[in-house]
Scaffold this motif. Structure first.
Motif, short mmCIF file in Angstrom:
data_model
loop_
_atom_site.label_atom_id
_atom_site.label_comp_id
_atom_site.label_asym_id
_atom_site.label_seq_id
_atom_site.Cartn_x
_atom_site.Cartn_y
_atom_site.Cartn_z
N THR A 147 -37.62 16.03 -35.61
CA THR A 147 -39.07 15.97 -35.70
C THR A 147 -39.52 14.70 -36.41
O THR A 147 -38.86 14.23 -37.33
CB THR A 147 -39.59 17.20 -36.48
N LEU A 148 -40.65 14.18 -35.97
CA LEU A 148 -41.30 13.04 -36.62
C LEU A 148 -42.61 13.54 -37.20
O LEU A 148 -43.28 14.38 -36.59
CB LEU A 148 -41.58 11.94 -35.59
N CYS B 295 -44.62 16.02 -34.98
CA CYS B 295 -44.35 15.66 -33.59
C CYS B 295 -42.98 16.25 -33.31
O CYS B 295 -41.97 15.70 -33.74
CB CYS B 295 -44.33 14.14 -33.41
N GLU B 296 -42.97 17.39 -32.63
CA GLU B 296 -41.72 18.07 -32.33
C GLU B 296 -41.20 17.59 -30.98
O GLU B 296 -41.98 17.30 -30.08
CB GLU B 296 -41.92 19.58 -32.32
N CYS B 297 -39.89 17.55 -30.86
CA CYS B 297 -39.25 17.10 -29.63
C CYS B 297 -38.21 18.13 -29.22
O CYS B 297 -37.57 18.74 -30.08
CB CYS B 297 -38.53 15.76 -29.85
N ASP C 108 -44.37 10.57 -28.19
CA ASP C 108 -43.55 10.52 -26.98
C ASP C 108 -42.43 9.49 -27.14
O ASP C 108 -41.29 9.73 -26.73
CB ASP C 108 -44.39 10.18 -25.76
N ASN C 109 -42.76 8.33 -27.71
CA ASN C 109 -41.75 7.28 -27.91
C ASN C 109 -40.62 7.76 -28.82
O ASN C 109 -39.45 7.47 -28.58
CB ASN C 109 -42.38 6.02 -28.48
N HIS C 110 -40.98 8.50 -29.87
CA HIS C 110 -39.97 9.04 -30.79
C HIS C 110 -39.05 10.03 -30.05
O HIS C 110 -37.82 9.96 -30.18
CB HIS C 110 -40.64 9.73 -31.97
N VAL D 3 -32.43 17.76 -16.71
CA VAL D 3 -32.83 18.12 -18.06
C VAL D 3 -33.98 17.20 -18.45
O VAL D 3 -33.91 15.99 -18.21
CB VAL D 3 -31.64 17.95 -19.03
N HIS D 4 -35.04 17.76 -19.02
CA HIS D 4 -36.26 17.01 -19.34
C HIS D 4 -36.55 17.02 -20.84
O HIS D 4 -36.23 17.99 -21.52
CB HIS D 4 -37.46 17.60 -18.60
N VAL D 5 -37.21 15.97 -21.29
CA VAL D 5 -37.61 15.85 -22.69
C VAL D 5 -39.10 16.18 -22.80
O VAL D 5 -39.90 15.70 -22.00
CB VAL D 5 -37.37 14.43 -23.22
N TYR D 6 -39.44 16.97 -23.80
CA TYR D 6 -40.83 17.35 -24.05
C TYR D 6 -41.20 17.02 -25.49
O TYR D 6 -40.34 17.00 -26.38
CB TYR D 6 -41.03 18.85 -23.84
N SER D 7 -42.48 16.78 -25.70
CA SER D 7 -43.01 16.58 -27.05
C SER D 7 -44.10 17.60 -27.30
O SER D 7 -44.75 18.08 -26.37
CB SER D 7 -43.55 15.15 -27.21
#
Length: 147
Positions: free
Chosen positions: A42-43, A22-24, A55-57, A97-101
């Motif tokens: 990464t998780l 799970c890449e962020c 997504d939570n991570h 700025v946005h967060v993506y998974s």
């Protein structure tokens, strides 16, 4: 012999269940294109259908590193905004700025997390607080009951 083979297969299956990445990452829109700013930790998850935990991570990592998305938060390396400007390396004007998974090396998906303020970086890639102007029209509210 069959017992050893079965045991080896069970061990291999048990250890392989935590290999799904799970890449962020943090992205910003520049000239209509989402541009990668930086990767987040990464998780590794058990299965490729674990979008919620992924997504939570990513959200939690972003919150920890940016104090919930506050560009004015001061870290030991400077403000979050200055760090992001340095990573972008380009002038930026009023962009959030946005967060993506990305679960299991598929496509990047927006987690819905964003910075509180838009990012502004000058030509020297120095952070400054954007002048945010509202473009919303005033709303007229009637206090009379409708028929």
């Amino acid at each position: 012999m069959i017992c050893y083979l079965a045991l080896a297969l069970m061990v291999a299956m048990a250890t392989a269940q935590h290999d799904m990445p799970c890449e962020c990452a943090v992205f910003i829109d520049i000239d209509g294109q989402e541009v990668l700013v930086t990767d987040l930790p990464t998780l590794y998850v058990n299965y490729c259908d674990q979008h919620g935990p992924c997504d939570n991570h990513c959200s939690a990592e972003f919150d920890i590193l940016t104090y919930g998305g506050d560009l004015n938060f001061v870290t030991e390396y400077g403000t979050v905004g200055q760090i992001l400007c340095s990573l972008v390396g380009l002038p930026v004007e009023n962009e959030f700025v946005h967060v993506y998974s990305n679960l299991c090396n598929t496509t990047w998906e927006d987690t819905g997390d964003t910075t509180f303020q838009p990012l502004c970086c000058d030509s020297d890639v120095s952070y400054y607080e954007c002048v945010v102007e509202t473009t919303l029209e005033p709303v007229t509210v009637s206090l009379e009951p409708s028929p």
